[in-house]
Design a protein around this motif. Structure first.
Motif, PDB file in Angstrom:
ATOM      1  N   LEU A 215      16.979  55.973  36.217  1.00 28.30           N
ATOM      2  CA  LEU A 215      18.399  55.944  36.560  1.00 28.30           C
ATOM      3  C   LEU A 215      19.119  54.846  35.790  1.00 28.30           C
ATOM      4  N   ALA A 216      18.516  53.673  35.693  1.00 27.13           N
ATOM      5  CA  ALA A 216      19.148  52.552  34.986  1.00 27.13           C
ATOM      6  C   ALA A 216      19.389  52.892  33.525  1.00 27.13           C
ATOM      7  N   ARG A 217      18.424  53.540  32.894  1.00 30.08           N
ATOM      8  CA  ARG A 217      18.592  53.911  31.486  1.00 30.08           C
ATOM      9  C   ARG A 217      19.723  54.929  31.318  1.00 30.08           C
ATOM     10  N   TRP A 218      19.851  55.837  32.275  1.00 30.93           N
ATOM     11  CA  TRP A 218      20.980  56.787  32.238  1.00 30.93           C
ATOM     12  C   TRP A 218      22.306  56.047  32.421  1.00 30.93           C
ATOM     13  N   MET A 219      22.346  55.098  33.325  1.00 29.17           N
ATOM     14  CA  MET A 219      23.587  54.394  33.650  1.00 29.17           C
ATOM     15  C   MET A 219      24.123  53.592  32.475  1.00 29.17           C
ATOM     16  N   ILE A 220      23.225  53.066  31.630  1.00 30.50           N
ATOM     17  CA  ILE A 220      23.698  52.262  30.489  1.00 30.50           C
ATOM     18  C   ILE A 220      23.951  53.121  29.250  1.00 30.50           C
ATOM     19  N   GLY A 221      23.795  54.435  29.410  1.00 34.76           N
ATOM     20  CA  GLY A 221      24.205  55.326  28.325  1.00 34.76           C
ATOM     21  C   GLY A 221      23.097  55.927  27.505  1.00 34.76           C
ATOM     22  N   GLY A 228      16.999  66.829  39.887  1.00 30.28           N
ATOM     23  CA  GLY A 228      17.945  67.119  40.964  1.00 30.28           C
ATOM     24  C   GLY A 228      18.095  66.005  41.969  1.00 30.28           C
ATOM     25  N   ALA A 229      16.966  65.320  42.303  1.00 32.65           N
ATOM     26  CA  ALA A 229      17.026  64.225  43.275  1.00 32.65           C
ATOM     27  C   ALA A 229      17.910  63.091  42.777  1.00 32.65           C
ATOM     28  N   ALA A 230      17.890  62.848  41.463  1.00 34.77           N
ATOM     29  CA  ALA A 230      18.726  61.787  40.897  1.00 34.77           C
ATOM     30  C   ALA A 230      20.179  62.232  40.754  1.00 34.77           C
ATOM     31  N   GLN A 231      20.400  63.531  40.603  1.00 31.69           N
ATOM     32  CA  GLN A 231      21.775  64.027  40.496  1.00 31.69           C
ATOM     33  C   GLN A 231      22.566  63.712  41.754  1.00 31.69           C
ATOM     34  N   LYS A 232      21.902  63.717  42.892  1.00 33.87           N
ATOM     35  CA  LYS A 232      22.568  63.351  44.146  1.00 33.87           C
ATOM     36  C   LYS A 232      23.040  61.901  44.099  1.00 33.87           C
ATOM     37  N   THR A 233      22.202  61.046  43.518  1.00 33.84           N
ATOM     38  CA  THR A 233      22.593  59.642  43.361  1.00 33.84           C
ATOM     39  C   THR A 233      23.804  59.522  42.447  1.00 33.84           C
ATOM     40  N   VAL A 234      23.747  60.204  41.312  1.00 35.08           N
ATOM     41  CA  VAL A 234      24.829  60.138  40.332  1.00 35.08           C
ATOM     42  C   VAL A 234      26.148  60.616  40.934  1.00 35.08           C
ATOM     43  N   ALA A 235      26.082  61.613  41.799  1.00 34.25           N
ATOM     44  CA  ALA A 235      27.301  62.135  42.431  1.00 34.25           C
ATOM     45  C   ALA A 235      28.014  61.069  43.251  1.00 34.25           C
ATOM     46  N   GLU A 236      27.250  60.099  43.741  1.00 34.02           N
ATOM     47  CA  GLU A 236      27.851  59.030  44.541  1.00 34.02           C
ATOM     48  C   GLU A 236      28.605  58.012  43.683  1.00 34.02           C
ATOM     49  N   GLN A 244      31.736  49.820  35.490  1.00 30.17           N
ATOM     50  CA  GLN A 244      30.996  49.459  36.697  1.00 30.17           C
ATOM     51  C   GLN A 244      29.607  50.102  36.709  1.00 30.17           C
ATOM     52  N   ILE A 245      29.526  51.336  36.264  1.00 33.00           N
ATOM     53  CA  ILE A 245      28.235  52.029  36.203  1.00 33.00           C
ATOM     54  C   ILE A 245      27.305  51.329  35.221  1.00 33.00           C
ATOM     55  N   ILE A 246      27.823  50.971  34.060  1.00 36.90           N
ATOM     56  CA  ILE A 246      27.006  50.286  33.058  1.00 36.90           C
ATOM     57  C   ILE A 246      26.524  48.937  33.583  1.00 36.90           C
ATOM     58  N   GLU A 247      27.427  48.195  34.203  1.00 41.10           N
ATOM     59  CA  GLU A 247      27.065  46.884  34.729  1.00 41.10           C
ATOM     60  C   GLU A 247      25.993  47.010  35.807  1.00 41.10           C
ATOM     61  N   MET A 248      26.145  47.994  36.693  1.00 43.93           N
ATOM     62  CA  MET A 248      25.150  48.199  37.745  1.00 43.93           C
ATOM     63  C   MET A 248      23.823  48.657  37.143  1.00 43.93           C
ATOM     64  N   GLY A 249      23.891  49.468  36.096  1.00 45.41           N
ATOM     65  CA  GLY A 249      22.673  49.924  35.434  1.00 45.41           C
ATOM     66  C   GLY A 249      21.906  48.783  34.793  1.00 45.41           C
ATOM     67  N   LYS A 250      22.630  47.864  34.172  1.00 45.64           N
ATOM     68  CA  LYS A 250      21.977  46.693  33.580  1.00 45.64           C
ATOM     69  C   LYS A 250      21.270  45.877  34.648  1.00 45.64           C
ATOM     70  N   TRP A 251      21.945  45.706  35.779  1.00 43.39           N
ATOM     71  CA  TRP A 251      21.331  44.959  36.882  1.00 43.39           C
ATOM     72  C   TRP A 251      20.102  45.693  37.415  1.00 43.39           C
TER      73      TRP A 251
END
Length: 392
Positions: A215-221, A228-236, A244-251
């Protein structure tokens, strides 16, 4: 005017590449904390020999200084690659007039100094070595978006106020260690991420889980395909900005793959880590910490079948992990598994150190039904630390 000295901290397994003119490189004092350090003089005319010398020196698992008077990006990238393959952290030191290093060269840190004889080196532990942190600890298994149950467990163990249900500093100084896989499958993934971020303000620690990593690697681009289980997370994340997504992904992705705690007596890793890989930063160590020892593929789900390495474990440290679902916490040969399947309707469990006891709360409901049904996720506790229907 007195010139400021440049003090460079070198992790215990690291390689620092110093570039500059031969005259300046000769002025460097190759000592770490006053003791001679390993030095490799890189010969650009004999890169293969130089790289072999570096690889051989890294067998001692101590900081190495590479002197590089003639510097090329290709050679520097090779050094970084060799260092990382051996589990060493690559750093760089640019002396006056040397070529600038580029971000894509993947050095962990780049230091600059005009006066080489003002440079000093000191050794520090590896980032995952928190042996000086003695606890007591509450090590919590896979949360997978089960925010309410996590709060329930924090209240039970004293890390959240029972009236406000908000995180707090533990009255007895206990610290939370989260064993990874904070998100996916459950109902409140973003809330879990925010809660864990707050818990860190009260001294909580965490290790990286395989779901966290992806998920973190997806969040930083990065180009990552999410199940599918992660798609639910992304929807949130729909109300978050890209920044904000990139910053949270880095963390999220900044967590270590395993942590060494309490003088080396306790190790936390998402899927566990055997003695061979403990204290290492190699790809193999990270792979085991995230996924366990993979023995094959499951024909039903396509997920990995895991080898039960705990049967052969003889390490001195107690290893606490999640990743593999058990109906009850599982212990064998100093290996403790605490993922009791909260997201599948089981329980959320904490292992309490140094008491070596357990605390747990029940799931409020079945949040996710996997392929093959709920029982397919459960490992058998009778001498097995592997899941018969494979673990994702």
């Amino acid at each position: 005017m007195t010139q400021m000295k440049t003090k460079i901290e070198l992790p215990s397994q690291s390689v620092i590449v110093a570039t500059g003119s031969p005259r300046l490189l000769k002025c460097l004092d190759p000592k770490i904390d006053g003791k001679p350090m390993l030095v490799v003089e890189w010969d650009s005319n004999r890169p293969e020999e130089s790289n072999n010398a570096l690889a051989e020196a890294m067998a001692d698992r101590q900081p190495i200084l590479v002197l590089m008077p003639r510097t090329y990006p290709k050679a520097r990238k090779r050094i970084v690659s060799t260092a990382m393959a051996k589990g060493a952290i690559p750093l760089a030191l640019q002396l006056h007039g040397s070529e600038k290093f580029q971000p894509e060269e993947k050095f962990s840190e780049i230091h600059q100094a005009d006066i080489p004889d003002h440079v000093t080196f000191t050794q520090v532990p590896m980032p995952f070595d928190l042996s000086d942190q003695t606890g007591p600890f509450d090590l919590i298994g896979d949360v997978h978006g089960c925010y309410d149950e996590l709060i329930d467990l924090l209240v039970l163990t004293g890390h959240a106020d029972p009236d406000t249900r908000r995180p707090r500093a533990h009255p007895e100084g206990r610290r939370v260690v989260l064993l990874g896989d904070l998100t996916d499958r459950g109902p409140k993934n973003l809330e879990v991420l925010r809660l864990v971020h707050t818990l860190e303000e009260f001294g909580a620690m965490r290790v990286l889980g395989n779901h966290d990593d992806k998920l973190a690697r997806w969040m930083i681009g990065n180009n990552v395909s999410l199940a599918g289980a992660a798609q639910k997370t992304v929807a949130e994340f729909k109300d978050l900005t890209q920044e904000q997504i990139i910053e949270m992904g880095k963390w999220l992705g900044s967590a270590q793959h395993h942590l060494i705690l309490d003088g080396g007596r306790l190790i936390a890793a998402h899927a566990g880590i055997d003695e061979e890989h403990q204290g290492r930063a190699t790809k193999g160590a990270k792979a085991m910490a995230l996924y366990g020892k993979i023995a094959g593929k499951c024909e039903v789900t396509g997920h990995s079948i895991l080898e039960d390495w705990a049967l052969e474990y003889r390490g001195k440290a107690v290893v606490v992990h999640g990743h593999i679902v058990h109906e009850e916490p599982y212990e064998m040969n100093g290996v403790v598994a605490v993922d009791t399947g909260c997201v599948f309707g089981g329980r959320l469990t904490a292992y309490q150190w140094p008491e070596r006891t357990f605390a747990s709360v029940p799931a409020r409901k079945v949040h996710y039904v996997p392929i093959g049904g709920l029982t397919s996720r459960l490992a058998k506790n009778e001498g097995s630390n592997t899941s018969p229907a494979c673990k994702a």
